[in-house]
Design an enzyme around this catalytic site. Structure first.
Site, PDB file in Angstrom:
ATOM      1  N   HIS A 164      -8.669 -52.816  21.435  1.00 16.70           N
ATOM      2  CA  HIS A 164      -8.231 -52.695  20.035  1.00 16.70           C
ATOM      3  C   HIS A 164      -7.275 -53.832  19.684  1.00 16.70           C
ATOM      4  CE1 HIS A 164      -9.879 -48.789  18.986  1.00 16.70           C
ATOM      5  NE2 HIS A 164      -9.290 -48.177  19.988  1.00 16.70           N
ATOM      6  N   HIS A 213      -8.690 -50.026  27.214  1.00 19.66           N
ATOM      7  CA  HIS A 213      -9.193 -49.543  25.928  1.00 19.66           C
ATOM      8  C   HIS A 213      -8.299 -50.044  24.786  1.00 19.66           C
ATOM      9  CE1 HIS A 213     -11.126 -46.466  23.252  1.00 19.66           C
ATOM     10  NE2 HIS A 213      -9.960 -46.557  22.633  1.00 19.66           N
ATOM     11  N   GLU A 214      -7.012 -49.786  24.908  1.00 18.64           N
ATOM     12  CA  GLU A 214      -6.096 -50.165  23.826  1.00 18.64           C
ATOM     13  C   GLU A 214      -6.002 -51.691  23.690  1.00 18.64           C
ATOM     14  OE1 GLU A 214      -5.413 -47.908  21.805  1.00 18.64           O
ATOM     15  OE2 GLU A 214      -5.836 -46.178  23.086  1.00 18.64           O
ATOM     16  N   GLU A 263     -13.430 -49.170  17.503  1.00 12.35           N
ATOM     17  CA  GLU A 263     -13.718 -48.502  18.778  1.00 12.35           C
ATOM     18  C   GLU A 263     -14.772 -49.266  19.577  1.00 12.35           C
ATOM     19  OE1 GLU A 263     -11.864 -46.356  20.077  1.00 12.35           O
ATOM     20  OE2 GLU A 263     -10.731 -45.705  18.320  1.00 12.35           O
TER      21      GLU A 263
END
Ligand code: ZN
Length: 498
Positions: free
Chosen positions: A271, A267-268, A297
């Protein structure tokens, strides 16, 4: 030669970027390495920097320079898309910033640092009373900011504008009114099917070193550049693109479950790849900045879910996972796929499956609006949370650490942020679908663990434009239509019912 007021704005933006990236670095340090007793001074330090940055940006000459650029027609100059994006972006941000007095900005910053520390302690001990006065303060100040920024229908709109420009609470009501029943309808059969997957299928002992190495290998293969970034450990995972060539990711480890840090890192890293894909030469200006948190997101959720929770992912990565976790040697890719997509109502949003995830968002959206409107007192937040959680998920919240204390957001003034996760989910599904149609041979590449084609497509369509287009325009330009909930729901049904 660009006109003098524009050059002066660029110079001011450069100065601001030094202050803001320093502030970001201090924040990162606060979350990772700072000893507890440094908190009071750090709060003053961050408050000072925020006030200085605010004064530099809201100075009257900045308004004059922006107006001069607008008068020269630069805000809509098709010949210089970056200059146009910058003038429009500076105007948007300047009009918002000048509504706030510097003293209030400083007070807010100080309150957030102190609240953040109190939140981490309160979460550790599941002690809401310890956090309550700080939460009261942050919500009170946030409401003041909303009133100063101004709004037509709902104070929540003034906050949304800072995270997802153009979004309105009433539109989210409409979206959630479609999304919630559709998800609830999906949940029963999906959870029933998941019940065939034993909850402890991947149970084991995973000391930090092995997951850390595996996570790094996968994030690197996706395209996160570790020569321009790093990963550290924190209570709550985040990504901070603090300077060109310097993107910091954080994660947390669960020794009994390697998936927590794996999907947290994917997820990160999503980003992070967005931050790394912004144009370095435009750093510190709107043209070199992410367009909205909803789009941010969309990048994290795309890599985490569309790529990381796909069948092909485990067909490719299981042998490498076995290298780090020999206990997985008897598992099949199909079992891994089923295990990482196990649908079951649970307490923690960041660990939620894709089907229940948006219910967590809807719950927070409702509570935030009630608190802001003065309909829900801070002391009643735990009871309201637990009651709504049980109504939505059918589970009794065991303690506030698994309830209203789980997220870092409120302690940091990120009130109005949660809806961007759902907006991101919608955009991620739509972008991924379009990329599959646009990039020749993409399914084969993904099955072989090659991600350059997908990342290249995202770089071109989403990352490189910065704030040249508004978020809705960006999705429409990339996918040929505005963001539609139908694509998202179709993707969920396909994955969890078929
Ligand atoms: Zn995120």
């Amino acid at each position: 030669m660009l006109p003098a007021p524009y050059r002066q704005l660029r110079e001011r933006a450069r100065e601001l970027s030094f202050l803001q990236s320093t502030t970001a670095l201090l924040y990162w340090d606060q979350q990772t390495f700072m000893p507890p007793q440094a908190m009071t001074f750090r709060a003053e330090q961050l408050s000072y920097f925020s006030g200085q940055a605010h004064r530099l940006f809201t100075a009257p000459e900045v308004g004059d320079w922006i107006a001069a650029c607008e008068d020269a027609g630069m805000a809509s100059d098709p010949g210089d898309a970056d200059a146009a994006a910058n003038v429009r972006g500076w105007r948007h941000d300047y009009d918002r910033a000048t509504k706030l007095p510097a003293g209030l900005v400083e007070e807010y910053e100080r309150a957030k640092v102190i609240a953040n520390t109190a939140w981490a302690e309160a979460r550790e001990r599941s002690d809401f009373a310890h956090f309550a006065p700080h939460l009261e303060k942050v919500f009170g100040l946030t409401r003041r900011l909303a009133d100063l920024w101004g709004y037509e229908a709902d104070p929540y709109d003034a906050l949304l504008e800072g995270f997802e420009p153009g979004a309105r609470a009433a539109e989210l009501d409409t979206l959630f009114a479609t999304l919630r029943p559709a998800v609830v309808e999906l949940l029963g059969p999906a959870a029933e099917r998941s019940a065939r997957v034993p909850a402890d299928l991947l149970a084991g002992h995973y000391p930090e070193a092995q997951p850390a190495a595996f996570n790094r290998e996968v994030a690197g293969a996706f395209g996160f550049d570790f020569a321009a970034g790093r990963i550290n450990t924190t209570t709550h995972p985040f990504c901070n693109g603090l300077a060109p060539g310097d993107c910091r990711l954080t994660t947390r480890y669960d020794e009994g479950n390697f998936l927590v840090s794996l999907y947290g890192v994917l997820h990160e890293a999503g980003h992070g790849m967005y931050e790394q894909g912004l144009r370095r030469e435009a750093f510190g200006t709107p043209a070199g900045m992410y367009v909205s948190l909803g789009i941010h997101e969309s990048q994290s959720r795309l890599w985490e879910n569309q790529v990381g929770r796909a069948r092909e992912f485990w067909e490719h990565w299981l042998p490498r996972a076995v290298h780090y976790f020999p206990g997985l040697a008897t598992r099949t890719p199909e079992e891994m796929f089923a295990a990482v997509n196990r649908v079951h109502p649970s307490f923690i949003r960041v660990e939620a499956d894709q089907v229940t995830y948006d219910l967590h968002v809807i719950l927070r959206f409702g509570l935030e609006r009630r608190i802001l409107a003065g309909e829900l007192a801070i002391r009643d937040v735990p009871a309201a949370w637990n009651e709504e959680f049980e109504a939505m998920f059918g589970l009794k919240v065991p303690d506030d650490a698994h309830g209203c204390l789980q997220d870092i957001h409120w302690s940091e003034g990120l009130i109005g942020y949660f809806p961007t996760y759902t907006l991101g989910n919608l955009a991620a599904a739509q972008l991924y679908r379009r990329a599959l149609a646009d990039v020749p041979g993409l399914p084969g590449e993904l099955a072989a663990g090659r991600y350059g084609g997908l990342l290249g497509w995202l770089r071109e369509k989403i990352h490189a434009p910065g704030r040249r287009l508004a978020s809705g325009e960006l999705i429409a330009a990339a996918t040929g239509e505005p963001t539609r909930v139908e694509h998202y729901l179709a993707g969920l049904r396909e994955k969890f019912l078929e």
